[in-house]
Design a protein around this motif. Structure first.
Motif, PDB file in Angstrom:
ATOM      1  N   GLU B 447      46.896  27.528  41.256  1.00  0.00           N
ATOM      2  CA  GLU B 447      47.095  27.335  39.819  1.00  0.00           C
ATOM      3  C   GLU B 447      46.224  28.313  39.021  1.00  0.00           C
ATOM      4  O   GLU B 447      46.668  28.905  38.030  1.00  0.00           O
ATOM      5  CB  GLU B 447      46.731  25.888  39.437  1.00  0.00           C
ATOM      6  CG  GLU B 447      46.965  25.584  37.964  1.00  0.00           C
ATOM      7  CD  GLU B 447      46.324  24.264  37.518  1.00  0.00           C
ATOM      8  OE1 GLU B 447      46.049  23.400  38.371  1.00  0.00           O
ATOM      9  OE2 GLU B 447      46.104  24.118  36.307  1.00  0.00           O
ATOM     10  N   GLN B 448      44.998  28.489  39.500  1.00  0.00           N
ATOM     11  CA  GLN B 448      44.082  29.383  38.793  1.00  0.00           C
ATOM     12  C   GLN B 448      44.628  30.816  38.777  1.00  0.00           C
ATOM     13  O   GLN B 448      44.595  31.493  37.753  1.00  0.00           O
ATOM     14  CB  GLN B 448      42.707  29.352  39.469  1.00  0.00           C
ATOM     15  CG  GLN B 448      41.667  30.199  38.760  1.00  0.00           C
ATOM     16  CD  GLN B 448      40.385  30.312  39.571  1.00  0.00           C
ATOM     17  OE1 GLN B 448      40.408  30.295  40.806  1.00  0.00           O
ATOM     18  NE2 GLN B 448      39.262  30.423  38.874  1.00  0.00           N
ATOM     19  N   ALA B 449      45.172  31.239  39.921  1.00  0.00           N
ATOM     20  CA  ALA B 449      45.708  32.597  40.011  1.00  0.00           C
ATOM     21  C   ALA B 449      46.878  32.773  39.041  1.00  0.00           C
ATOM     22  O   ALA B 449      46.977  33.791  38.340  1.00  0.00           O
ATOM     23  CB  ALA B 449      46.141  32.888  41.445  1.00  0.00           C
ATOM     24  N   GLU B 450      47.735  31.767  38.993  1.00  0.00           N
ATOM     25  CA  GLU B 450      48.872  31.842  38.055  1.00  0.00           C
ATOM     26  C   GLU B 450      48.386  31.906  36.617  1.00  0.00           C
ATOM     27  O   GLU B 450      48.875  32.701  35.811  1.00  0.00           O
ATOM     28  CB  GLU B 450      49.761  30.599  38.198  1.00  0.00           C
ATOM     29  CG  GLU B 450      50.686  30.639  39.382  1.00  0.00           C
ATOM     30  CD  GLU B 450      51.310  29.275  39.646  1.00  0.00           C
ATOM     31  OE1 GLU B 450      51.419  28.479  38.676  1.00  0.00           O
ATOM     32  OE2 GLU B 450      51.656  29.011  40.807  1.00  0.00           O
ATOM     33  N   LYS B 451      47.422  31.039  36.302  1.00  0.00           N
ATOM     34  CA  LYS B 451      46.926  30.987  34.918  1.00  0.00           C
ATOM     35  C   LYS B 451      46.262  32.300  34.542  1.00  0.00           C
ATOM     36  O   LYS B 451      46.368  32.749  33.404  1.00  0.00           O
ATOM     37  CB  LYS B 451      45.955  29.826  34.740  1.00  0.00           C
ATOM     38  CG  LYS B 451      46.690  28.489  34.751  1.00  0.00           C
ATOM     39  CD  LYS B 451      45.931  27.412  34.021  1.00  0.00           C
ATOM     40  CE  LYS B 451      46.880  26.283  33.652  1.00  0.00           C
ATOM     41  NZ  LYS B 451      46.276  24.967  33.713  1.00  0.00           N
ATOM     42  N   ARG B 454      48.556  34.699  33.322  1.00  0.00           N
ATOM     43  CA  ARG B 454      48.989  34.429  31.943  1.00  0.00           C
ATOM     44  C   ARG B 454      47.853  34.593  30.936  1.00  0.00           C
ATOM     45  O   ARG B 454      48.033  34.324  29.750  1.00  0.00           O
ATOM     46  CB  ARG B 454      49.510  32.986  31.838  1.00  0.00           C
ATOM     47  CG  ARG B 454      50.768  32.713  32.647  1.00  0.00           C
ATOM     48  CD  ARG B 454      51.522  31.507  32.098  1.00  0.00           C
ATOM     49  NE  ARG B 454      50.760  30.263  32.202  1.00  0.00           N
ATOM     50  CZ  ARG B 454      50.806  29.442  33.256  1.00  0.00           C
ATOM     51  NH1 ARG B 454      51.578  29.741  34.297  1.00  0.00           N
ATOM     52  NH2 ARG B 454      50.093  28.341  33.282  1.00  0.00           N
ATOM     53  N   GLY B 455      46.667  34.934  31.444  1.00  0.00           N
ATOM     54  CA  GLY B 455      45.526  35.127  30.544  1.00  0.00           C
ATOM     55  C   GLY B 455      44.791  33.850  30.193  1.00  0.00           C
ATOM     56  O   GLY B 455      43.966  33.840  29.290  1.00  0.00           O
ATOM     57  N   GLU B 456      45.093  32.764  30.913  1.00  0.00           N
ATOM     58  CA  GLU B 456      44.370  31.516  30.631  1.00  0.00           C
ATOM     59  C   GLU B 456      43.108  31.436  31.484  1.00  0.00           C
ATOM     60  O   GLU B 456      43.078  31.956  32.595  1.00  0.00           O
ATOM     61  CB  GLU B 456      45.278  30.311  30.926  1.00  0.00           C
ATOM     62  CG  GLU B 456      46.438  30.204  29.953  1.00  0.00           C
ATOM     63  CD  GLU B 456      47.423  29.098  30.341  1.00  0.00           C
ATOM     64  OE1 GLU B 456      46.960  28.044  30.810  1.00  0.00           O
ATOM     65  OE2 GLU B 456      48.633  29.320  30.193  1.00  0.00           O
ATOM     66  N   LEU B 457      42.099  30.781  30.954  1.00  0.00           N
ATOM     67  CA  LEU B 457      40.799  30.730  31.633  1.00  0.00           C
ATOM     68  C   LEU B 457      40.585  29.369  32.270  1.00  0.00           C
ATOM     69  O   LEU B 457      40.386  28.357  31.593  1.00  0.00           O
ATOM     70  CB  LEU B 457      39.679  31.025  30.635  1.00  0.00           C
ATOM     71  CG  LEU B 457      39.725  32.395  29.958  1.00  0.00           C
ATOM     72  CD1 LEU B 457      38.623  32.508  28.898  1.00  0.00           C
ATOM     73  CD2 LEU B 457      39.599  33.517  30.981  1.00  0.00           C
ATOM     74  N   ALA B 759      35.585  30.961  36.144  1.00  0.00           N
ATOM     75  CA  ALA B 759      36.673  31.209  35.187  1.00  0.00           C
ATOM     76  C   ALA B 759      36.544  32.576  34.534  1.00  0.00           C
ATOM     77  O   ALA B 759      37.540  33.141  34.069  1.00  0.00           O
ATOM     78  CB  ALA B 759      36.671  30.120  34.109  1.00  0.00           C
ATOM     79  N   LEU B 760      35.313  33.097  34.476  1.00  0.00           N
ATOM     80  CA  LEU B 760      35.061  34.324  33.715  1.00  0.00           C
ATOM     81  C   LEU B 760      34.719  35.524  34.598  1.00  0.00           C
ATOM     82  O   LEU B 760      34.490  36.620  34.094  1.00  0.00           O
ATOM     83  CB  LEU B 760      33.911  34.078  32.719  1.00  0.00           C
ATOM     84  CG  LEU B 760      34.080  32.905  31.746  1.00  0.00           C
ATOM     85  CD1 LEU B 760      32.817  32.727  30.915  1.00  0.00           C
ATOM     86  CD2 LEU B 760      35.293  33.108  30.842  1.00  0.00           C
ATOM     87  N   TRP B 761      34.656  35.293  35.919  1.00  0.00           N
ATOM     88  CA  TRP B 761      34.190  36.346  36.838  1.00  0.00           C
ATOM     89  C   TRP B 761      35.029  37.622  36.698  1.00  0.00           C
ATOM     90  O   TRP B 761      34.499  38.733  36.641  1.00  0.00           O
ATOM     91  CB  TRP B 761      34.237  35.830  38.276  1.00  0.00           C
ATOM     92  CG  TRP B 761      33.718  36.825  39.262  1.00  0.00           C
ATOM     93  CD1 TRP B 761      34.417  37.805  39.906  1.00  0.00           C
ATOM     94  CD2 TRP B 761      32.359  36.969  39.683  1.00  0.00           C
ATOM     95  NE1 TRP B 761      33.581  38.534  40.711  1.00  0.00           N
ATOM     96  CE2 TRP B 761      32.313  38.044  40.591  1.00  0.00           C
ATOM     97  CE3 TRP B 761      31.171  36.292  39.384  1.00  0.00           C
ATOM     98  CZ2 TRP B 761      31.130  38.467  41.207  1.00  0.00           C
ATOM     99  CZ3 TRP B 761      29.989  36.709  39.997  1.00  0.00           C
ATOM    100  CH2 TRP B 761      29.980  37.785  40.895  1.00  0.00           C
ATOM    101  N   HIS B 762      36.366  37.453  36.603  1.00  0.00           N
ATOM    102  CA  HIS B 762      37.247  38.628  36.551  1.00  0.00           C
ATOM    103  C   HIS B 762      37.040  39.443  35.274  1.00  0.00           C
ATOM    104  O   HIS B 762      37.476  40.572  35.173  1.00  0.00           O
ATOM    105  CB  HIS B 762      38.718  38.194  36.668  1.00  0.00           C
ATOM    106  CG  HIS B 762      39.186  37.341  35.538  1.00  0.00           C
ATOM    107  ND1 HIS B 762      38.737  36.056  35.340  1.00  0.00           N
ATOM    108  CD2 HIS B 762      40.045  37.602  34.519  1.00  0.00           C
ATOM    109  CE1 HIS B 762      39.302  35.551  34.253  1.00  0.00           C
ATOM    110  NE2 HIS B 762      40.100  36.469  33.739  1.00  0.00           N
TER     111      HIS B 762
END
Lengths: 158, 788
Positions: B447-451, B454-457, B759-762
């Motif tokens: 789910e995190q990868a998908e989000k 989409r630019g969601e954190l 959530a912010l590492w990338h």
């Protein structure tokens, strides 16, 4: 000094007070109803919540004279004729209290809330008690205690 | 664990409803401020508006002119009795009332004694104090600069603001491991000052009875016996002997470590009562509580980890500047100035580690107490769990996989850590796997990868903590020389009912219930028949008190051992009554029967009656025992927490969507109470992670000195905690229990912080100091160009 008449938990009292005396000190120090607690000076914690004409108020921010001629209910008034109110039962059954210090205020807020909202959602409960701080329980079991009481009251218990 | 006793007995493993609730739900508890004695006087305190200043004048005349104000007590008054300074638990000194200068904002300057609490407050307003400001030192790093003003001018030999240096571990081996490492990471981590903010503040009623020559103090204290001894040692020269001091810790509205220290208000109230012969009440208000009582944390840590490129951790190095305020009034065991910070190797198998801590004076109130945590364990856990995550991310490994690879394995227990602790038991991978299953870890990563596409954190954070609690073995653990044993005294009455007293003091943990369950487990006497008392030094056996999750590990063990002594005597009496050999008797909870003849038995109640009415000749009558338990080791509770956060790009707000906590505290006495402790601990982990901080401006003005700006989580911010458990008994505790009250406070902040960084590492974010406020996150997002 000013003369104040008020009814607390069905009992009439008439006392002389300084105009600046806070309601919470009238209850605790004068009438010796010490179940209502004090936890802050800024009306945030809700430990001092009592019902004034059925409405929850933080009694550290109400002057005793403002209660003149009015009806009050405190935690000591929840139990009737030796029978616990479902709110009290709920806090025991669901382990909704630990140190017990916020508990009276929490129960009074919940009592008034369930009168207005007999069948609440979890979100509604959480918002209703958000003016009462608890440092021990993490609120999960307080929510369950209120739900327990709501169910009992719906069944017609008390 | 299947309970060995039936529900009506209520031994270990039963969710027995709490005995103490009966009074609390009726508003019939007795907290300190509920105590009202005839002729009682009220004490209120004048406090400094400045963080560092010389007092040039205290004019009490206007205050004394107010009808009802009886006295204004100043440092000069106390100095006549040499009571203006007092020792701290860490062999430092702290002021009761100043005679020369104040060292922090809100410090006690004078005390007003009056017939009424309102008049006392009027008196405080009327005391006029003139100050000459002195340079303020707020930052502990600047405090160490050579040109920094020296704060403790009362210490004639003190030439700087450095209190002590402490280090532990093998420096050379650690340096070598770092030199040989394939990968190293380094991060500065600050754990800010916070305040336990129990809903009941601190206070006391001191009553010196001149006829009996006896001082009784009802006091918000977690350690009444130790307080009695401290009072006797400090005030012996003015005639207070220990047998003439009674400390009563009545119902306590939350402690969390904040009610361990002796605050000046207590001492002034005692002095005022001794001088006047009248009862004196002092209860601080919330702002005094937040501004002047002891603080937790304030650790500036520089952390480094070394690893091989396959992801094997090899070494840990931490240097810390510890801001202790103007006095080292920490509440640690005496030999441990930095507490048990050297648990910082956590759940991982390191070759080498080295830690250094330097204590520093600043113009702040004394710090270094706990915030619902065994001595400095949260600091240690936060350091290792943040660093573990940092290393995993740095290596491009999944943080869960990285932890599983580096955990101490079950077969390595008992395990000696690189910093010398002997961990009693653990199964770290089992707890983490259970948490991963429960939360659906793999699915969340998808789910995190998908989000992210989409630019969601969204972030997922893990914390696999190991605690160290239950201080402690007397060969290493003492407070001012008092060994850290704890005690239980059990008396079985002729009718089989019990009164039991302990050296600890519950502040909401439910001891009246859980201690009764321990005795029920050992003797088979129903919980309903057992009355537990604590907190009165005239009646309870001596103990060191309740903090650092030591009640169950130490006093609970004492309860079990005392019960076993009673059982040993009961066996002798049963043998006599049954005319059988002791060795032929079989014990099952509540009765001895003759082996092979189960119909021939005596219940514990039969035996209790016989102990007073028909005991064997030559045996002393009665059925009671005392145990002073000295634990052979500490206990090491552990757990794995996984947290999912969503971050609002517009506001920077972090929302904890889910939080799964798998705890392992060994064998459980009362599952309901354990779960409640974890819920509460998690909420006190959430609080500093997202909301709470006591900061100061450069002039030493406190920011966050009331509930207006010191934000305790309400029911709205607090997530619906999801809890689970594994059970790895402690091999050395008589009941296999470990203690649980603080696990969640210790473990939770790192899980939340790790989730935010995840959530912010990338975006290039590597670390965020707690509390992770919306403003902090919003600023980061702006810097990274992603804020909406």
């Amino acid at each position: 000094m000013m003369r104040v008449q008020l009814t607390v938990n069905g009992e009439r009292h008439e006392v002389e007070v300084e105009p600046r005396l806070l309601l919470v000190h009238l209850l605790r120090d004068v009438l010796r109803l010490t179940g209502t607690h004090i936890g802050c000076d800024t009306t945030h914690c809700g430990a001092c919540t009592v019902l004034l004409e059925d409405r929850p108020v933080k009694s550290c921010t109400v002057f005793a004279v403002q209660a003149n001629g009015k009806r009050l209910m405190t935690v000591e008034g929840l139990e009737r004729n030796g029978t616990l109110h479902p709110i009290q039962e709920g806090f025991v059954q669901e382990h909704g209290l630990q140190c017990g210090y916020c508990t009276p205020g929490m129960m009074m807020t919940s009592y008034a809330f369930l009168k207005r909202t007999p069948n609440p959602s979890e979100d509604e409960i959480r918002h209703a008690i958000s003016g009462n701080l608890c440092r021990c329980t993490g609120y999960v079991n307080i929510v369950k205690a209120v739900q327990y009481a709501a169910a009992r009251l719906q069944e017609g218990g008390a | 664990m299947v309970p060995r006793t039936p529900p009506e007995v209520g031994g270990m493993g039963h969710s027995v409803k709490r005995k103490e609730d009966a009074r609390f739900i009726r508003g019939k508890g007795t907290y300190v401020d509920d105590i009202q004695l005839p002729g009682m006087l009220y004490l209120d305190i004048v406090r400094s508006p400045l963080a560092h200043a010389r007092i040039t004048k205290i004019d009490t005349s206007k205050a004394l002119a107010i009808p009802g104000v009886l006295a204004v007590i100043t440092g000069a008054d106390l100095a006549k009795y040499n009571l203006h300074w007092m020792p701290t638990l860490m062999s430092d000194t702290q002021m009761v009332l100043p005679v020369e200068k104040v060292m922090y904002q809100a410090q006690e300057v004078a005390a007003v004694l009056a017939t009424d609490r309102y008049i006392a407050a009027d008196g405080v307003d009327a005391v006029e104090v003139a100050y000459e400001p002195l340079p303020v030192v707020v930052d502990p790093i600047k405090a160490l600069a050579p040109d920094a003003p020296v704060l403790r001018t009362d210490k004639t030999d003190k030439k700087d603001n450095h209190i002590w240096h402490w280090e532990w571990g093998d420096r050379a081996a650690t340096d070598r491991a770092f030199a040989e490492a394939d990968v190293t990471v380094r991060q500065d981590i600050y754990l800010p000052r916070i305040h336990v903010a129990s809903i009941e503040t601190c206070g006391c009623v001191a009553h010196f009875d001149r006829v009996a020559d006896k001082l009784t103090v009802w006091m918000t204290t977690q350690a009444p016996h130790a307080i009695r001894t401290v009072f006797a040692l400090v005030a012996g020269h003015v005639g207070l002997a220990e047998h003439k001091i009674r400390i009563i810790s009545p119902d306590i509205g939350g402690g969390f470590g904040g009610k361990v220290p002796v605050y000046p208000g207590y001492v002034i109230a005692v002095a005022a009562s001794v001088l006047t012969g009248k009862p004196v009440k002092w209860v601080e208000d919330r702002m005094e509580n937040l501004q002047a009582d002891s603080f937790a944390r304030d650790y500036h840590m520089t952390c480094e980890l070394a690893a091989r490129k396959d992801g094997t951790l090899t070494a840990l190095r931490i240097k810390t500047i510890a801001d202790h305020g103007y006095a080292d009034a920490a509440a640690n065991p005496s030999k441990f100035p930095a507490g048990l910070f050297h648990i910082c190797t956590g759940s991982y198998d390191f070759q080498a580690a080295h830690v250094e801590v330097d204590g520093v004076y600043t113009n702040k109130p004394p710090g270094g107490i706990a915030y619902r945590c065994s001595f400095r364990v949260t600091e240690a856990v936060h350091a290792i769990e943040r660093m573990t995550d940092l290393m995993a991310h740095h290596l491009g490994m999944d943080p869960a996989e990285f932890r599983l690879k580096n955990f101490i394995r079950p077969e390595q227990f008992p395990y000696r850590s690189a910093l010398g602790w002997e961990y009693d038991s653990g199964n770290y991978a089992a707890a983490l796997r259970k948490a991963m299953d429960r939360i659906g870890y793999a699915e969340l990563r998808r789910e995190q990868a998908e989000k992210r596409q989409r630019g969601e954190l969204m972030g997922i954070g893990i914390s696999s903590f190991t605690e160290i609690v239950g201080a402690g073995p007397s060969k290493h653990f003492d407070i001012l020389g008092l060994k850290m044993f704890d005690s239980a005294e059990i008396r079985v009455h002729p009718t089989g009912k019990v009164i039991a007293r302990f050296g600890t003091r519950s502040q909401g943990q439910g001891h009246e219930t859980t201690y009764a369950q321990i005795i029920a487990e050992e003797l088979g006497i129903p919980v309903a028949d057992i009355q537990v008392e604590e907190g009165d030094t005239d009646t309870a056996p001596y103990g060191l008190g309740t903090y650092a999750s030591r009640s169950t590990p130490v006093a609970g063990a004492a309860g079990a051992m005392a019960a076993r002594k009673i059982r040993d005597k009961a066996r002798k009496i049963a043998a006599y009554l049954l005319e059988a050999a002791e060795d032929d008797l079989v014990w099952e909870p509540g009765r001895f029967s003759v082996a092979g003849a189960p119909h021939r038995f005596k219940t514990i109640q039969d035996i209790a009656f016989a102990a007073y009415t028909n005991h064997p000749q030559g045996m002393e009558a009665g059925l009671e025992a005392v145990s002073y338990y000295d634990p052979p080791n500490l206990t090491y509770p552990f757990g794995s927490y996984i947290c999912v956060v969503d971050i609002d790009k517009g506001t920077g707000q972090v929302k904890v969507r889910r939080f799964v906590a798998v705890d392992d505290c060994g064998n459980i006495i009362n599952p309901m109470i354990v779960e409640g402790q974890i819920h509460g601990g998690l909420t006190m982990g959430l609080a500093p992670a997202l909301y709470e901080e006591i900061a100061y401006d450069e002039n030493g003005n406190i920011q966050g000195g009331s509930f207006i700006d010191y934000l305790l989580p309400t029911a709205v911010e607090t997530p619906r905690w999801e809890t689970d458990k594994t059970t790895t008994p402690s091999p050395h505790h008589p009941l296999g229990a470990k203690g649980v009250g603080e696990s969640a406070t210790v473990g939770a902040p790192a899980a939340i912080a790790n989730a935010v960084v995840d959530a912010l590492w990338h975006l290039g974010v590597r670390h965020v100091d707690i509390p992770i406020t919306p403003a902090k996150v919003w600023k980061l997002l702006r810097e990274k160009g992603v804020s909406e």
